[in-house]
Every structure is written in C-alpha cells, then in structure tokens.
Design an enzyme around this catalytic site. Structure first.
Site, mmCIF file in Angstrom:
data_model
loop_
_atom_site.group_PDB
_atom_site.id
_atom_site.type_symbol
_atom_site.label_atom_id
_atom_site.label_comp_id
_atom_site.label_asym_id
_atom_site.label_seq_id
_atom_site.Cartn_x
_atom_site.Cartn_y
_atom_site.Cartn_z
ATOM 1 N N ASP A 18 0.876 -1.156 0.000
ATOM 2 C CA ASP A 18 0.000 0.000 0.000
ATOM 3 C C ASP A 18 0.926 1.221 0.000
ATOM 4 O O ASP A 18 2.095 1.125 0.377
ATOM 5 C CB ASP A 18 -0.884 -0.034 1.254
ATOM 6 C CG ASP A 18 -1.701 1.222 1.435
ATOM 7 O OD1 ASP A 18 -2.367 1.639 0.457
ATOM 8 O OD2 ASP A 18 -1.674 1.796 2.533
ATOM 9 N N ASP A 20 -0.007 5.074 0.856
ATOM 10 C CA ASP A 20 -0.179 6.126 1.860
ATOM 11 C C ASP A 20 -0.043 5.592 3.285
ATOM 12 O O ASP A 20 -0.714 4.636 3.666
ATOM 13 C CB ASP A 20 -1.547 6.789 1.699
ATOM 14 C CG ASP A 20 -1.723 7.401 0.314
ATOM 15 O OD1 ASP A 20 -0.727 7.525 -0.417
ATOM 16 O OD2 ASP A 20 -2.867 7.741 -0.046
ATOM 17 N N ASP A 192 -1.292 -0.219 6.135
ATOM 18 C CA ASP A 192 -1.572 0.403 7.430
ATOM 19 C C ASP A 192 -3.041 0.344 7.808
ATOM 20 O O ASP A 192 -3.406 0.663 8.939
ATOM 21 C CB ASP A 192 -1.165 1.880 7.388
ATOM 22 C CG ASP A 192 -2.107 2.700 6.514
ATOM 23 O OD1 ASP A 192 -2.876 3.527 7.045
ATOM 24 O OD2 ASP A 192 -2.099 2.490 5.287
#
Length: 277
Positions: A18, A20, A192
């Site tokens: 991922d 961001d 996250d």
C-alpha cells in the site's frame, strides 16, 4: 530478515505495498493539493478542505465511510481537469513533495525484496496519474491504482473507471498472480489500514505497517507481524549524492557502465600495442 535470493526455477514472487502511510508518511493525492492550486486546478477553499482531510487521515486513518466520502469529493473535484496538465504538475513537484516523506524503512524493504528476486508492486487507492510517477521514483516494477474516466477532450469526467480499494485490491493481486505467475503463498504484503485486510490475507506473508486500531487488532488476532515505520528521509540522503532510479534505469546505467569499461579497455590495449611497436 528476508529470505535469501529465491531459486529462479521456483514460481515467481512479489511484495505488494500500500502507498499512503505505508511507504510514504502522508496521503499521496492530498499532498499535491497546493500544487494543484498553484496550477489553477482548485481554489483556496478546496486547498483548506484537502488540508483538513489530510489532518484527519494522519490523525487516525480513514474508515470505510470516510474513504467513500473522500472518493466522492475528489471525483467531483477533479471533473474537468486536463489530464496532461495534472501529469505535468505531478512531474514538476514530485521530488519536492514526495521524496522527503518516503519512509526509510519502506525504501530499505523495497531494496531487500528486489535483492531477493521479488517484484515490487505498489497498490494504492490514489489515482494512477499520481501513483505511477511515485512508483517509478521508488523503483517499483508495477502499480495498481484508481483510474478515472477521461473524456474525448482529454479531461476527467468525474466518473471512476476502476477503484483500487478494499476487496478490489485483492482481486487485482490475484489477477496479477495469474498473469505473472506469482505464487501468492510465498508473496508479501504491507498496509496500514483495516480496509486492506483482503489484500493482506491474500498472500502468505502479510504485514501491518503503522496500523490503525482495527488493523492492529486484526494483526494481533492473526499473528501477523506489526512494523513501525517512522523515519521519513529523502532517497538521496540514504546514500549521499545518490537517489534510487527506476529499475529500467538501473539496467541502462549498468549497460552504459559496461560499454564505457569496454571502450576504456580497447583504448588501453591499442595504446599499449602502439607503445610496444
């Protein structure tokens, strides 16, 4: 530590990241809001609103409902934007805005996976016009990102062609595995957000990075490793005077170096023969 370089006779593997708050410390799309304002794409009110969205995102992450609201807002916001202008703005400001917020730990992991013979794939909800240049900066082999519909006039219509979010990320990974021959049981994934649980559970080696509360609970329950990335650093600061170029560039640089070395050897040999004669 990652495993040693994988046997080339074995099925191919990859590491899926991922973007961001996993590879970079902020939202990739929202980070460019000031540049879009200076380019005349958005007004001051939109800048303030995206700044607030960035604050919410950094403070506690965004749940499914918040992500849906953000998607709807950004889709409406970019309606009428000229795609080429967006690409030019991103290219002009990429190093100033993104390079300083890349996690050192993530950059090291990307290097380790490449050294181990794995492809690196960035899988992000942000738009492809933003994610592809960032992926190139990081040396990623592929990117999966949201795609907006582009009209015949070369501008965004405000409609979404493909939304890389939640279960669709996992679907994209499975499709890549089928086309590229990845053995997902030996692949890695990093995120996250709890919205990426489908992506994480689709591989054999999932990792929670700076996880939100929901993902932390999930990771603890499933025994997934939890990683803490907290050192944003410019790529050139990791090796003074050097920034990581895209992998194709690395190949080109190696070829140029080999050609230069060969030319030097030929020159030296001819000169020595002339001296002896």
């Amino acid at each position: 530590m990652l495993k040693d370089v994988e046997n080339h006779l074995s099925p191919r593997t990859a590491a899926f990241f991922d973007l961001d708050k996993t590879v970079i410390a902020k939202s990739s799309t929202l980070t460019f809001s000031k540049s879009f304002y200076q380019g005349g794409l958005i007004n001051r009110r939109a800048v303030l609103r995206t700044a607030y969205a960035q604050f919410v995102f950094l403070a506690g992450g965004a749940d499914h409902e918040q992500m849906e609201r953000m998607r709807a807002y950004l889709s409406a916001l970019c309606r009428g934007w000229n795609v080429q202008q967006v690409k030019e703005i991103v290219a002009e400001t990429l190093h100033d805005l993104i390079d300083p917020i890349i996690y050192d730990e993530a950059a090291s992991l990307i290097e380790e996976h490449h050294t181990a013979g794995r492809d690196v794939v960035i899988v992000s909800t942000s738009g492809t016009e933003v994610v592809e240049p960032i992926g190139e900066l990081l040396g990623a082999d592929r990117v999966v990102a949201t795609r907006m519909v582009v009209g015949e006039d070369g501008c965004f219509t405000g409609e979404v062609e493909y939304y890389a979010y939640g279960p669709t990320k996992a679907e994209a990974i499975r499709e890549l595995a089928a086309s590229e021959g990845y053995d997902l049981s030996r692949c890695y994934a990093y995120s996250d957000s709890a919205t990426d649980v489908p992506m994480l559970e689709s591989v054999g080696h999932p990792h929670a990075v700076n996880p939100d509360r929901a993902l932390r609970r999930e990771a603890l329950a499933r025994g997934w490793p939890i990683l803490d990335f907290h050192r944003p650093v410019r790529l050139k600061q990791r090796l003074p005077g050097f920034s990581v170029p895209p992998r194709p560039a690395l190949v080109a640089m190696a070829a140029i170096g080999a050609a230069a070395a060969t030319a030097g050897l030929v020159w030296y040999t001819n000169r020595r023969r002339a001296t002896v004669a």
